[in-house]
Design a protein around this motif. Sequence first.
Motif, PDB file in Angstrom:
ATOM      1  N   THR A  11       3.185   6.229   3.495  1.00 24.03           N
ATOM      2  CA  THR A  11       3.807   5.644   2.301  1.00 24.03           C
ATOM      3  C   THR A  11       4.436   4.286   2.596  1.00 24.03           C
ATOM      4  N   ASP A  12       4.547   3.915   3.851  1.00 26.06           N
ATOM      5  CA  ASP A  12       5.104   2.611   4.215  1.00 26.06           C
ATOM      6  C   ASP A  12       4.122   1.518   3.798  1.00 26.06           C
ATOM      7  N   PRO A  13       4.574   0.530   3.023  1.00 25.64           N
ATOM      8  CA  PRO A  13       3.661  -0.554   2.628  1.00 25.64           C
ATOM      9  C   PRO A  13       3.016  -1.275   3.801  1.00 25.64           C
ATOM     10  N   LEU A  14       3.650  -1.213   4.970  1.00 28.19           N
ATOM     11  CA  LEU A  14       3.099  -1.861   6.156  1.00 28.19           C
ATOM     12  C   LEU A  14       2.422  -0.855   7.093  1.00 28.19           C
ATOM     13  N   PHE A  15       2.012   0.289   6.534  1.00 29.80           N
ATOM     14  CA  PHE A  15       1.411   1.343   7.346  1.00 29.80           C
ATOM     15  C   PHE A  15       0.177   0.848   8.101  1.00 29.80           C
ATOM     16  N   ALA A  16      -0.649   0.025   7.448  1.00 29.77           N
ATOM     17  CA  ALA A  16      -1.870  -0.455   8.097  1.00 29.77           C
ATOM     18  C   ALA A  16      -1.550  -1.199   9.388  1.00 29.77           C
ATOM     19  N   ALA A  17      -0.477  -1.983   9.365  1.00 28.08           N
ATOM     20  CA  ALA A  17      -0.080  -2.723  10.568  1.00 28.08           C
ATOM     21  C   ALA A  17       0.566  -1.794  11.590  1.00 28.08           C
ATOM     22  N   ARG A  18       1.459  -0.936  11.132  1.00 27.98           N
ATOM     23  CA  ARG A  18       2.203  -0.073  12.064  1.00 27.98           C
ATOM     24  C   ARG A  18       1.284   0.949  12.735  1.00 27.98           C
ATOM     25  N   ASP A  41      -6.926   3.908  -8.239  1.00 25.64           N
ATOM     26  CA  ASP A  41      -7.129   5.077  -7.399  1.00 25.64           C
ATOM     27  C   ASP A  41      -6.433   4.954  -6.058  1.00 25.64           C
ATOM     28  N   LYS A  42      -5.599   3.945  -5.904  1.00 27.87           N
ATOM     29  CA  LYS A  42      -4.915   3.745  -4.629  1.00 27.87           C
ATOM     30  C   LYS A  42      -3.418   3.902  -4.788  1.00 27.87           C
ATOM     31  N   SER A  43      -2.771   4.243  -3.673  1.00 28.97           N
ATOM     32  CA  SER A  43      -1.317   4.329  -3.685  1.00 28.97           C
ATOM     33  C   SER A  43      -0.730   2.935  -3.733  1.00 28.97           C
ATOM     34  N   THR A  44       0.561   2.858  -4.055  1.00 34.91           N
ATOM     35  CA  THR A  44       1.248   1.559  -4.083  1.00 34.91           C
ATOM     36  C   THR A  44       1.146   0.869  -2.738  1.00 34.91           C
ATOM     37  N   ALA A  45       1.385   1.636  -1.663  1.00 46.48           N
ATOM     38  CA  ALA A  45       1.358   1.034  -0.334  1.00 46.48           C
ATOM     39  C   ALA A  45      -0.023   0.473  -0.030  1.00 46.48           C
ATOM     40  N   GLU A  46      -1.073   1.240  -0.338  1.00 46.25           N
ATOM     41  CA  GLU A  46      -2.429   0.789  -0.031  1.00 46.25           C
ATOM     42  C   GLU A  46      -2.799  -0.439  -0.839  1.00 46.25           C
TER      43      GLU A  46
END
Length: 410
Positions: A388-395, A101-106
């Motif tokens: 959609t950025d895999p590093l979204f949590a950090a950014r 249920d999660k996106s690739t990035a998440e």
Amino acid sequence: MLATEKQYVQWFENETLRHARWLSQSNQVPPARIVLVDDKTTADEAYRLACAGTSMLWYGDFHNARQLLQALTRRIEHSEQRKISKAANKQDKSAGSPHSDKSTAESLVTPKIIPNLFHQQRQAQAQRSRLLSRLLLKLDAGYISQLRRAPDVRAACTAAFGQLDERMDESCLLSFRDLQGALGAAGWRAKGVPIKPLNLSIFPHYGVFAPTRHEYVQLLLDAPLPDTCRVAFDIGTGTGLLAIILAQRGVKQIIATDLNPRALACASENFARLELSAVHLQQADLFPTDAPLANLLVCNPPWLPAKPTSPLEYAVYDANSAMLRGFLQGVKQHLAEQGEVWLILSDLAEHLQLRSRDELLGWFSDAGLAVKYRLDTQPKHGRSQDETDPLFAARSAEITSLWCLVPFDN
């Protein structure tokens, strides 16, 4: 910047051996294998050649070359996305939960793997640069292109790569991507980068990082100047933006340093546009020589402790935080009594687990510096909003700060 020693490249054209001067903004070695391509070459064919390590010399329409480069970029991004998905699936299996249920990035972003993901992205960026740089074009003496619908690139190439010796009637080969970089830099230099809080524009040169992210400007405007602020240093001035802010705030003598000759020329031009007589430039590795002690030291070092791979990346990446630590260690030798240090720094490195907050505070302490106060702001650039950025949590968690530091004995 060009290598001191000239380099040449050769290839066969209609069974005739040709040669030309090799130009590269990052001093890449001349390509070993070159084939001729034109408008009939498909993007899939070009992608296969690039992946096989073969460079392609373009003889078609100029604008078609640009479209081919865009098509290559899409194929590279598609390949990168497949690798990310594969890594996500592998991570899911090792964790024992599918994350359907999660996106690739998440699904990728867990604290444990963020540093690895950052380094994987850096490797992917380097690979992308290598592949895209394999599309080449030839310019005749004086940077003249014979391609159909080619723009006049003479001024942009001269600014980027220097003057060629036209007496030798020497042609040159370079990557289409490098030419795009030169044209883009010429555009920035012509129109400037608006700095809204200052109601002015900064005009970057080729090879000097453009201050398109400038949320820290307001921090420099809000921070109270030291009670006595006759002399200030701007360490690593780049385009000269920080020195300009200090001059606008009324500092009477400012010494701006940089090691990069392109940055010094760029800053000099920006100072001249604004008629800033209070700012003096000096080529130096960090601190100026034969200068009075400063009441204020400002520095906006590269924010991420990673190895730069191109001249422009030196403004973003600082291997082992060498510049940051060198700056902190030298501060007390150049700071007047009751002086202050303003350090502009993002905490993205902390969210990427490349450096901890305790490590940073330890460097302050080792340099004999204490935190007087800190001003913070949140960035609003596009990547911090891209879910959609895999590093979204950090950014998305990034904070940019102005650290006001003073010696323990102040």
